[in-house]
Enzyme design. Structure first.
Site, PDB file in Angstrom:
ATOM      1  N   ASP A 270      48.919  33.156  29.911  1.00 11.01           N
ATOM      2  CA  ASP A 270      49.723  34.338  29.619  1.00 11.01           C
ATOM      3  C   ASP A 270      49.059  35.210  28.545  1.00 11.01           C
ATOM      4  O   ASP A 270      48.367  34.708  27.664  1.00 11.01           O
ATOM      5  CB  ASP A 270      51.106  33.864  29.137  1.00 11.01           C
ATOM      6  CG  ASP A 270      52.080  34.981  28.916  1.00 11.01           C
ATOM      7  OD1 ASP A 270      52.393  35.688  29.893  1.00 11.01           O
ATOM      8  OD2 ASP A 270      52.535  35.154  27.771  1.00 11.01           O
TER       9      ASP A 270
ATOM     10  N   GLU B  74      45.873  36.469  32.406  1.00  9.92           N
ATOM     11  CA  GLU B  74      46.657  37.686  32.595  1.00  9.92           C
ATOM     12  C   GLU B  74      46.124  38.771  31.665  1.00  9.92           C
ATOM     13  O   GLU B  74      46.271  38.674  30.445  1.00  9.92           O
ATOM     14  CB  GLU B  74      48.139  37.432  32.304  1.00  9.92           C
ATOM     15  CG  GLU B  74      48.983  38.683  32.483  1.00  9.92           C
ATOM     16  CD  GLU B  74      50.307  38.638  31.730  1.00  9.92           C
ATOM     17  OE1 GLU B  74      51.264  39.298  32.180  1.00  9.92           O
ATOM     18  OE2 GLU B  74      50.386  37.962  30.679  1.00  9.92           O
TER      19      GLU B  74
END
Length: 621
Positions: free
Chosen positions: A335, A364
């Protein structure tokens, strides 16, 4: 002979003895917890840094009852509730429950530290690639397989009637639907984070309060390991959604920081809204811009971790290795990749892939410039200060091109333009491609009821380069809503009291079954034909009078031709540009309509409005 004290002195002496006894008791060393809670023999990461939790740990000594476990260093920190101990685990050490002894001020305490044998049988740490299709699901909203863990003491927030609360989805619910997912044709499951999130409105999982514990509302650590095992039995893989950047405000660290620099800022004083992503590569960036974007808090409930602290850096690396080894996970989705310290992340990736060379990690990086995203992929053409080691990145530029087309704002030319910039990537086939995810309005919402466009976007996603990812319930055309909460709607049939089950044909509406059949057919075609996974992509440009996208996937096992009509009317597709590769005559098998065509290349093919064709070339090259 001991002389008796005068009676008048005795109260003072007794008080002194009581105070002395209390002082000794207060100084007694206490050891409450060790993280990681265990390790394994035969790991390349064989020197483990134990984080000790307790009291009177500053200046402590430590040893194991078995001297084969070598204490290489003991690190005290100003906070006496913590200490760090470096332990070397020698090759060939027998698996056993070993005892750690910690001593301070003449007092000692003990705690077990198990060393296990590594599990080496069966599929483990397989990685994921363009041969896979990733299915992303939000566990709380997918399926409730165990109602007993819905509402637990000390872990409140369960209210299925309120959109932002817990709805009861859990690991057992996912296990119950593994056969459905395998039949659908996906190969890999990416679960939004499932670690303990003991805070309000944290059903999404991105505010962890215990990094070694599955949230009890999802199940147990053992349940998670069982999910991985059951998935592997069905040929499915599991991706761990991991967060190095931040934790939840209710994590125990936040009331008793191990070191003052454990987080960036403090609960009372921290930076917010410093999304200065481009500062990493911007040649004109103001001084300190990159540092600001590394150290801000996304929201007040998500403290930003400082990975430049060496003890925290070791903790995060070991925690990830622990979950990989404990469960047999196949890969990781990381993330908010640009926001932690980048040199730490390079070390983190290297440690994981050194231990598990077949695994994969995707980062990400939410930006729409391919050149920006490309700098994070390993062996980048752009980064010269250090090697990122990261194999895969998420393809937000392609996602936005597909979404713009779904909205009716963009053209298929936008998809072509994005893919034409693949020269910036070192391995474009390793990009994770998608239309939507848990943070973006759903594809069907963007399409505003245009099912043909939705099917076209799904066709491109599942037949072009990269590793495609589908958001849960995309296969039934779930619409969701504008907000994060609305788009993460419950899967129909996954929860007690649901009036129908979209996991079954009978429980789906006619429209849902139409989209489901198309999605499943595309997934199985991708699985059946290597060209759709591994074939060389050759695509053809469009001018502003032509909104038909045509491309080839060329592979030694057989070539595939894909045609997409983005015009608002029937279109005669010119195939003459394909002649240098395919010759003058084409023998085509229509894989969607199961019919044969035999034509001269200058005849072209007529596509209806919203039409899609996928052809297997029978004549070969």
């Amino acid at each position: 002979m001991m002389r008796s004290l005068p009676f008048s002195v005795r109260p003072f002496a007794l008080l002194f003895l009581m105070m002395f006894s209390l002082a000794l008791h207060a100084q007694a060393v206490r050891l409450d917890k060790v993280e990681p809670p265990n390790w394994w023999t035969g790991m390349q990461w064989s020197e483990v840094q134990l984080m000790l939790y307790g009291d009177q740990l500053s200046g402590c000594t430590a040893r194991f009852t078995d001297e084969r476990l070598e204490i290489r260093a003991i690190h005290s920190v100003p906070n006496t509730h913590y200490a760090f101990v470096d332990v070397f685990i020698p090759e060939g050490l027998p698996p056993d429950d070993y005892t750690l002894i910690v001593e301070n001020n003449g007092n000692e305490t003990r705690i077990d530290f198990p060393i296990y044998e590594r599990e080496r049988s069966g599929p483990r740490h397989q990685g994921f690639s363009q041969d896979d299709v990733v299915y992303l699901l939000t566990p709380d909203r997918f399926a409730n397989g165990d109602q007993k863990n819905d509402d637990l003491p000390g872990l409140a927030d369960f209210n299925p009637e309120e959109a932002g609360k817990r709805h009861g989805g859990d690991l057992q619910g996912i296990i119950d639907q593994l056969d459905f997912l395998a039949d659908l044709g996906v190969t890999t499951l990416w679960l939004n984070p499932i670690l303990e999130n003991n805070g309000p409105n944290s059903y999404h999982g991105y505010a962890a309060t215990d990094l070694y514990k599955i949230d009890a509302r999802f199940g147990s650590n053992e349940d998670y390991r069982r999910l991985v095992e059951e998935a592997h039995k069905r040929g499915l893989k599991i991706i761990f959604d991991h967060v190095n950047n931040h934790i939840g405000i209710n994590h125990a660290w936040m009331t008793d920081l191990p070191r003052p620099d454990w987080v960036n800022g403090s609960k009372a004083d921290h930076l917010t809204d410093k999304h200065y992503l481009l500062s990493i590569t911007d040649p004109y960036a103001a001084p300190n811009s990159e540092q600001l974007q590394k150290s801000f808090w996304f929201v007040d409930d998500m403290p930003d971790l400082n990975q430049r602290n060496p003890f925290l850096a070791n903790y995060l690396i070991q925690n990830t290795l622990w979950w990989m080894e404990y469960t047999g996970l196949d890969g990781i989705r990381e993330d908010t990749y640009p926001y932690p310290d980048q040199e730490f992340l390079a070390d983190w990736v290297k440690a994981i892939l050194t231990e598990y060379p077949n695994a994969n990690i995707v980062g990400e990086i939410w930006a729409l410039q391919p050149s920006y995203i490309a700098q994070f992929q390993k062996e980048s053409h752009f980064r010269r200060d250090f090697e990122t080691n990261l194999p895969s990145v998420m393809d937000f530029p392609l996602s936005e091109a597909l979404r713009s087309y779904l909205r009716g704002e963009g053209r298929l030319r936008d998809v072509y333009d994005v893919l034409a910039q693949d020269f910036v990537y070192t391995a474009p086939d390793q990009l994770l491609t998608f239309i939507d995810n848990h943070d973006m309005t759903r594809a069907a919402y963007e399409a505003k009821g245009d099912t043909d466009r939705l099917k076209q976007a799904l066709t491109i996603l599942l037949t072009t380069r990269g590793i495609p990812q589908l958001l849960y319930a995309t296969e039934i055309g779930m619409v969701g809503g504008e907000s994060h909460i609305e788009l993460r709607a419950d899967y129909p049939g996954g929860f007690p009291g649901d009036r129908r089950s979209a996991f079954t044909e009978a429980g789906r509406t006619e429209l849902e079954n139409d989209i489901f059949r198309t999605t499943r057919q595309l997934l199985h075609l991708r699985k059946q034909y290597p060209a759709l996974r591994q074939g060389r992509l050759v695509h053809y440009p469009m001018n502003w009078n032509n909104n038909v996208y045509k491309y080839l996937r060329l592979h030694e096992s057989g070539d595939i031709l894909v045609l997409i009509n983005g015009d608002d009317a029937e279109k005669k597709v010119d195939l003459s540009e394909l002649e240098p590769l395919l010759g003058n005559r084409l023998q085509l098998q229509d894989l969607l309509q199961d019919r044969q065509l035999n034509l001269s290349i200058d005849e072209g093919i007529t596509l209806e409005k919203g039409g899609v064709r996928i052809f297997l070339l029978r004549n070969g090259r």
